[in-house]
Enzyme design. Structure first.
Site, PDB file in Angstrom:
ATOM      1  N   ASP A 130      -1.436  -5.413   8.027  1.00 21.61           N
ATOM      2  CA  ASP A 130      -2.587  -4.661   8.210  1.00 21.61           C
ATOM      3  C   ASP A 130      -2.488  -4.237   9.872  1.00 21.61           C
ATOM      4  OD1 ASP A 130      -5.300  -3.601   8.013  1.00 21.61           O
ATOM      5  OD2 ASP A 130      -5.661  -4.795   9.591  1.00 21.61           O
ATOM      6  N   GLU A 132      -1.009   2.947   0.915  1.00 18.34           N
ATOM      7  CA  GLU A 132      -0.690   1.638   0.249  1.00 18.34           C
ATOM      8  C   GLU A 132       0.534   1.761  -0.642  1.00 18.34           C
ATOM      9  OE1 GLU A 132      -1.971  -0.921   0.672  1.00 18.34           O
ATOM     10  OE2 GLU A 132      -4.220  -0.669   0.988  1.00 18.34           O
ATOM     11  N   ASP A 192      -2.735  -5.910  -0.905  1.00 13.61           N
ATOM     12  CA  ASP A 192      -4.098  -6.082  -1.150  1.00 13.61           C
ATOM     13  C   ASP A 192      -4.639  -4.908  -2.046  1.00 13.61           C
ATOM     14  OD1 ASP A 192      -4.117  -4.104   0.694  1.00 13.61           O
ATOM     15  OD2 ASP A 192      -5.117  -5.532   2.122  1.00 13.61           O
ATOM     16  N   ASP A 197       0.850  -3.050   3.422  1.00 15.09           N
ATOM     17  CA  ASP A 197      -0.663  -2.588   3.588  1.00 15.09           C
ATOM     18  C   ASP A 197      -0.627  -1.298   3.936  1.00 15.09           C
ATOM     19  OD1 ASP A 197      -3.413  -2.659   3.593  1.00 15.09           O
ATOM     20  OD2 ASP A 197      -3.745  -3.745   5.416  1.00 15.09           O
ATOM     21  N   GLY A 198      -1.605  -0.415   3.933  1.00  9.67           N
ATOM     22  CA  GLY A 198      -1.636   1.173   4.315  1.00  9.67           C
ATOM     23  C   GLY A 198      -3.145   1.474   4.430  1.00  9.67           C
ATOM     24  N   HIS A 233      -7.607  -9.174   4.409  1.00  9.17           N
ATOM     25  CA  HIS A 233      -8.432  -9.641   5.402  1.00  9.17           C
ATOM     26  C   HIS A 233      -9.083 -10.916   5.010  1.00  9.17           C
ATOM     27  CE1 HIS A 233      -8.138  -5.527   7.245  1.00  9.17           C
ATOM     28  NE2 HIS A 233      -8.474  -5.397   6.085  1.00  9.17           N
TER      29      HIS A 233
END
Length: 159
Positions: free
Chosen positions: A139, A53, A75, A14-15, A129
């Site tokens: 995250d 990301e 994601d 994640d980013g 999420h």
């Protein structure tokens, strides 16, 4: 790589940035059997959500010490579609889009492509999420990297 076919390294990444563009962070969770490695970092300068990301899977893949089978979860549809659908055409077209515009983040796309070449990577998209444990942890790690970048930017601004 045949010995690792039934035992892939599972990576969640994640980013993000706050604001976008602004200081950003990235995080990655690498898991194989009972081994877990958490990675995170950030950029105190002006970066973007997309750059962070992209940085997360690059750093995760570059951290692997030998070629392995990887199941990589992101994601970001930008990252997944870019590496699975668009990157080969961009490279073939001299890193120009179909509209003949320069590909954004070309430095990171090239680095990701090179990192993938060492491994057998299968890409998966996961809704952010949504309660996927390692995606949630990625995250948290990205947020930690972003906070460190924000703190570093504030410290630099005070000097």
């Amino acid at each position: 790589m045949s010995e690792s076919l039934d035992d892939p390294v599972v990576i969640h990444t994640d980013g993000g940035c706050r604001p976008n563009p602004g200081p950003g962070g990235w995080g990655a969770v690498l898991r194989q059997r009972h081994h877990v490695r958490e990675l995170f970092g950030g950029e105190a300068g002006q970066t973007s959500n997309n750059r962070m990301e992209l940085t997360a899977p690059i750093m995760a893949l570059e951290a692997l010490t030998r070629p392995v089978v990887v199941h990589l979860y992101t994601d970001s549809t930008y990252v997944r579609n870019g590496i699975t659908k668009w990157v080969h055409g961009w490279a073939r077209n001299g890193w120009l889009t179909a509209a003949k515009q320069p590909v954004k983040n070309v430095d990171l796309w090239q680095r990701l492509q090179a990192a993938c070449a060492r491994h057998e990577v299968e890409w998966f998209w996961v809704k952010g999420h949504s309660g996927v444990t390692d995606n949630e942890l990625a995250d948290v790690l990205a947020t930690r990297g972003m906070q460190e970048a924000i703190d570093a930017a504030a410290l630099t601004a005070r000097v």
